[in-house]
Design a protein around this motif. Structure first.
Motif, PDB file in Angstrom:
ATOM      1  N   HIS A 144       0.812  -1.221   0.000  1.00  0.00           N
ATOM      2  CA  HIS A 144       0.000   0.000   0.000  1.00  0.00           C
ATOM      3  C   HIS A 144       0.855   1.286   0.000  1.00  0.00           C
ATOM      4  O   HIS A 144       0.511   2.272  -0.670  1.00  0.00           O
TER       5      HIS A 144
ATOM      6  N   HIS B 225       0.979   4.461  -2.692  1.00  0.00           N
ATOM      7  CA  HIS B 225       0.822   5.915  -2.497  1.00  0.00           C
ATOM      8  C   HIS B 225       1.821   6.702  -3.360  1.00  0.00           C
ATOM      9  O   HIS B 225       1.460   7.713  -3.960  1.00  0.00           O
TER      10      HIS B 225
ATOM     11  N   SER C 195       1.006   9.411   5.643  1.00  0.00           N
ATOM     12  CA  SER C 195      -0.374   8.911   5.654  1.00  0.00           C
ATOM     13  C   SER C 195      -0.865   8.804   7.083  1.00  0.00           C
ATOM     14  O   SER C 195      -0.220   9.286   8.014  1.00  0.00           O
TER      15      SER C 195
ATOM     16  N   ASP D 158      -6.615   7.059   0.107  1.00  0.00           N
ATOM     17  CA  ASP D 158      -6.633   5.683  -0.381  1.00  0.00           C
ATOM     18  C   ASP D 158      -7.504   5.490  -1.628  1.00  0.00           C
ATOM     19  O   ASP D 158      -8.647   5.949  -1.677  1.00  0.00           O
TER      20      ASP D 158
HETATM   21 ZN    ZN Z   1      -3.138   4.977   2.549  1.00  0.00          ZN
END
Ligand code: ZN
Ligand code: KG4
Length: 331
Positions: free
Chosen positions: A114, A118, A139, A303
């Protein structure tokens, strides 16, 4: 141009998301079903509720992404899915969907980190962008400075030793009575405040690591002391002063790393990249130093599955049906 169609799937936290990408940079659809209103009354994400809602949403969201892209499942060439970091139960929903579809369609499955996703959001916002560059990933769960030398080589220069930047924003907002998620609320409130009204201590961590828990405690102490004494506080000044301390710390370290590693491109990524003051401060500092500055469009900052599809496209490793969620996956 490469016409490979990648279906991206993202369910690591409180957004159920799917996207279709053609080649590496041509985004055909980007669907995000947010659960924020559902979690708002609890002041933060409730993992069990998030998993259950992902189960309800996942197939309709994938269907919508395919329809908006004007393709069917049979046209998809590969599936990229987030396998960590994130909430275990939430990740498993996206993983199960991705694994089943890849198996049924007999197409490759790609396991995406993840955090790397980003960073890749920037390739969609700026199709001309190429590594090497320095990336600041900020984040809700992570704060990290990364030297990305190639599409598949990430050198971690430093990261937060305690709270992530977004976490500090969210916790302070919560104590100030602002709704979840607190980052955008503080950002909004700070616009009418004086960033120099209150001096909060700058985190003192050497090198490229970060620490935001001391600053968070200082702001909470300030609010508690005022409440105990019955003093009124100017919430906008608190928001602006706190935000300035975070932004200055992030910008200072980023610029120092760019100089030390001789990198002339700075790439901002993660939910906190949507912060107007962070974006403006880094942009101005980069302009002054003759550095190129990139940050994703607002919808690609928080996200989404477009960034996961993009990361998957450039990744040259594939997963199989044994793929499992790794909630505390690092870079
Ligand atoms: Zn995230
Ligand atoms: O990247 P993200 O969507 O989820 C994680 O992977 O953690 O980041 C969410 C974080 C939250 O802490 C949220 O408050 C913060 O990003 N955020 C902001 C802003 N928009 C989102 N923080 C400061 N200012 C904003 N405008």
């Amino acid at each position: 141009m490469d016409k490979t169609l990648t279906l991206g799937i993202e369910t690591s936290c409180d957004e159920t998301a799917a996207a279709v990408l053609r080649g590496g940079r041509d985004l055909l659809s980007n669907v995000i079903s947010t659960q924020i209103p559902l979690h708002q009354k609890f002041g933060g994400v409730v993992p069990e509720i998030a998993s259950r809602k992902h189960i309800v949403n996942i197939m309709p969201v994938i269907d919508e992404a395919l329809t908006k892209a004007g393709v069917t499942l049979r046209d998809i060439n590969q599936i990229a899915v987030t396998f960590g970091p994130g909430l275990a139960g939430a990740l498993l929903v996206g993983l199960s969907a991705a694994k089943s579809l890849a198996y049924a369609l007999k197409i490759p499955l790609i396991a995406v980190n993840h955090l790397e996703g980003h960073i890749f959001a920037n390739f969609l916002s700026a199709p001309q962008l190429e590594p090497p560059f320095l990336s600041l990933v900020v984040s809700g769960g992570h704060t990290a400075l990364i030297n990305m030398t190639d599409y598949n080589r990430f050198e971690l220069l430093g990261q937060s030793r305690d709270d992530a930047a977004g976490e500090a924003f969210d916790k302070i907002a919560r104590v100030m009575g602002l709704p979840y998620p607190g980052g955008p609320e503080i950002d909004k409130l700070a616009k009418s405040g004086d960033p120099d009204a209150i001096t909060f201590p700058h985190p003192k961590v050497t090198g490229y690591d970060f620490s935001f828990s001391g600053l968070k405690s200082a702001v909470l102490n300030y609010l508690n002391t005022a409440q105990m004494k019955g003093d009124s506080i100017d919430a906008a000044d608190v928001a602006a002063s706190f935000q300035k301390t975070v932004v200055d710390t992030l910008a200072e370290k980023t610029l120092a790393a760019a100089e030390e590693f001789n990198l002339n491109k700075i790439v901002l990524a993660g939910g906190v990249a949507a912060n107007s003051s962070l974006e403006k401060t880094l942009r101005t500092a980069c302009e002054r130093r003759g550095l190129e500055f990139y940050y994703p469009s607002k919808i690609l900052c928080t996200d989404n599955a477009a960034m996961i599809a993009c990361r998957g496209y450039y990744q040259n490793t594939f997963a199989d049906s044994t793929l499992n969620a790794v909630p505390n996956l690092g870079l």
